[in-house]
Scaffold this active site. Sequence first.
Site, PDB file in Angstrom:
ATOM      1  N   GLU B 278       0.842  -1.245  -0.178  1.00  0.00           N
ATOM      2  CA  GLU B 278      -0.056  -0.016  -0.099  1.00  0.00           C
ATOM      3  C   GLU B 278       0.865   1.200  -0.057  1.00  0.00           C
ATOM      4  OE1 GLU B 278      -2.879   1.092   3.357  1.00  0.00           O
ATOM      5  OE2 GLU B 278      -4.552   0.052   1.921  1.00  0.00           O
ATOM      6  N   HIS B 299       5.714 -27.445   0.302  1.00  0.00           N
ATOM      7  CA  HIS B 299       5.061 -28.542  -0.657  1.00  0.00           C
ATOM      8  C   HIS B 299       3.805 -27.901  -1.546  1.00  0.00           C
ATOM      9  CE1 HIS B 299       7.122 -31.823   1.826  1.00  0.00           C
ATOM     10  NE2 HIS B 299       7.588 -30.653   2.466  1.00  0.00           N
ATOM     11  N   LYS B 414     -14.334   2.165  -3.615  1.00  0.00           N
ATOM     12  CA  LYS B 414     -15.472   2.486  -2.687  1.00  0.00           C
ATOM     13  C   LYS B 414     -16.383   3.390  -3.351  1.00  0.00           C
ATOM     14  CE  LYS B 414     -12.365   2.609   1.528  1.00  0.00           C
ATOM     15  NZ  LYS B 414     -11.745   3.538   2.208  1.00  0.00           N
TER      16      LYS B 414
END
Lengths: 424, 424
Positions: B278, B299, B414
């Site tokens: 960010e 793995h 948003k």
Amino acid sequence: MSIKLDLTTAGNPDLSGYQALVTQIHQKIQSKTGTGSDYLGWSTWPFDYDKTEFNKVKALAKTIQEKAEVLVVCGIGGSYLGTRAALEMIQGLYPSRKLDIVFLGNTFSSTYIVQALDRIKDKNVYVNVISKSGTTTETAMAFRLLKQFLETKYGKEEAKKRIIATTDKARGTLKTFADKEGYATLTIPDDIGGRYSVLTSVGLLPIAAAGIDIDAMMEGAKQAANDCMSDDLETNTAYQYAVMRRLLEKEGKSVELLVSYESQMAMVAEWWKQLFGESEGKENKGLFPASVNFSTDLHSMGQFVQEGKKILFETLLLVKKPMLDMTFPEDIDNLDSMNYLSGKTLSEVNLAAMKGTLIAHHDEAGIPNMILTLDDFSAKSFGYMAQWFFTACGMSVYMLNVNPFNQPGVEVYKKNMFKLLGKI
Amino acid sequence: MSIKLDLTTAGNPDLSGYQALVTQIHQKIQSKTGTGSDYLGWSTWPFDYDKTEFNKVKALAKTIQEKAEVLVVCGIGGSYLGTRAALEMIQGLYPSRKLDIVFLGNTFSSTYIVQALDRIKDKNVYVNVISKSGTTTETAMAFRLLKQFLETKYGKEEAKKRIIATTDKARGTLKTFADKEGYATLTIPDDIGGRYSVLTSVGLLPIAAAGIDIDAMMEGAKQAANDCMSDDLETNTAYQYAVMRRLLEKEGKSVELLVSYESQMAMVAEWWKQLFGESEGKENKGLFPASVNFSTDLHSMGQFVQEGKKILFETLLLVKKPMLDMTFPEDIDNLDSMNYLSGKTLSEVNLAAMKGTLIAHHDEAGIPNMILTLDDFSAKSFGYMAQWFFTACGMSVYMLNVNPFNQPGVEVYKKNMFKLLGKI
């Protein structure tokens, strides 16, 4: 039951130029020829899985459900991720089932192991140890600790009845061990590798013990196998996805970001990362598989996706029908100014977040977005999804001219570690 | 107490050519000038944090510890990740504390929210809602549900005593709301952004409520701030790390993979991903932050790291002293052939896995590896690490010529979502 694939926001390219290549690879898969074909068992598994073994799984699961408070699943990689993915997707992160399921054998982290052993110490415990060879160090170490724990708690004879070994049908350290001790055993098929094994006894026993309908899961897998039977790129969505990944890679993308909008899908993403990363990360090739869980991670990774270096594309893994839902309530005082959402369900708001993000990432930031949509969080959907991704993965990795079914690179750290630990 | 940085396996380049640039940026940070300098509060925070507020945090934490069975932490992004990272790192994944801590307000996922509310319904519950503005949708929605839950369960007056709002000191929806209702409030400093806020009341209240020594945590942060006081690239390890990231990026790496070897570090990695992703994911720049937890993920992602596309470098975040440990026992029968490890501690085996992997990834696959080593899993180490990473992040992102302290891209989804939801 299906997986819908929407390529509108991924450039919607004409894929027909790839039909010949797809047909050629499809025939290789169907006839089980070509590189790595010894491990193509998954491709016909939903049709030809062993029904006697399947019933044994159900009987053992029933015993566990009746007798245990805790089931310890002792395995790593493909003997861990698929099971955990299924449990969380189908039952959520705070499941209502009575059986506690604890994972061990998947780490050397001493704190985790000590804390997990402490968590189960006063409980009624069953153990499912899962390893093809029995020599996987993380799993073998944890299993010894669990065996000694059970023997101290219950005595040697009762301990034996509480251990189920899922392993090779005839050979290997764990098979020999289990036979000598008299454990119940389940079989890992010879022709199905770890990351393709969630629909075998590897995943089915703990999944069934959790109370999940494994008949429905296999039914979903069968439907996916049927839906993926044709090589036609017009209709086979798994192959469309496989080809699109390669196209986006050619356009310069090096990271595939699997995006989900439900917290319970985070482990499905981890399972997917193994499936694709371990299948194609060879010969300096492959897309780096990463994942985010939105909207949570829009508040951490969202900035990078929106405005950071343009190295990624997104694959949205959406689920149409939420497992649980509720309506957002009215509040008379409205001190939080949230009354504009009253009467909407939480899932409607989540859907708006998804749509708003898609516009932000695709329309505004120019990031290609493939959209996969599953029907629901049922066992059947999980089975469908697993088989669909296996099919897509096989095709996509063969297109890279790489063996999708081996993992030579995983041995390198082991070799060095064994040397450091003085293993002969 | 320190963070050791080993660059031997990262090419060990001469960094001195960057000294002038580092000095220049260092002065900008110290004098709180330059882009985004309104949010440089974290740089002096360990010295000048408000001691009255700190004592209020302790008093509230004590009340929660005495009275609650569950503390719900209601926040997202920086109001969620830092706290969870600290709790898991310092206390492990199966902590022995009595207080259950449940996170809400960090998702729209209806299943997660419904299940979490169900989990707490019969418990004695306190709520800490954390939001600077109070308008963050995920958090505000969950808080309304929690408030109504508390009021139904305890009545309006008692509910008020069970809510603590961490928010702006004077303005905003949540501050007004809290004052009107009479909640206890804590303050988010004006000059510290979300992802830099774990050492403020945002993180400190839930961390202290969990029984963690926040004095020690601040002491660790202070020591890191002191250790990072000099601009000398010979001695300032945070700046060395900052510069090395940019060097490796210039060499063509586009993914930084944070690697840990303890299960309890997974959320620290998520916190780190927000901090760096960010901060620098802007203007089409930045390293894509990803993380793995070895040996578990050897793995799954190990194959890609070993042999896949060479787009990444690794940053190892090691911890010298494990929180808990045990000795691997002998077994007379040795049916698992694991007696060669008997007498070794689990952490010794983990260390061998780390060393073996380092040889595999660096020596054999040619992947640059930076190695950071922390002393232990204490609160003090967490505080040190947090402050050290803040410092490294500020420097590294300023070197990109980007504002490390804003997040304009987070607003885009948003805006679209609000439109879809009909918010005026």
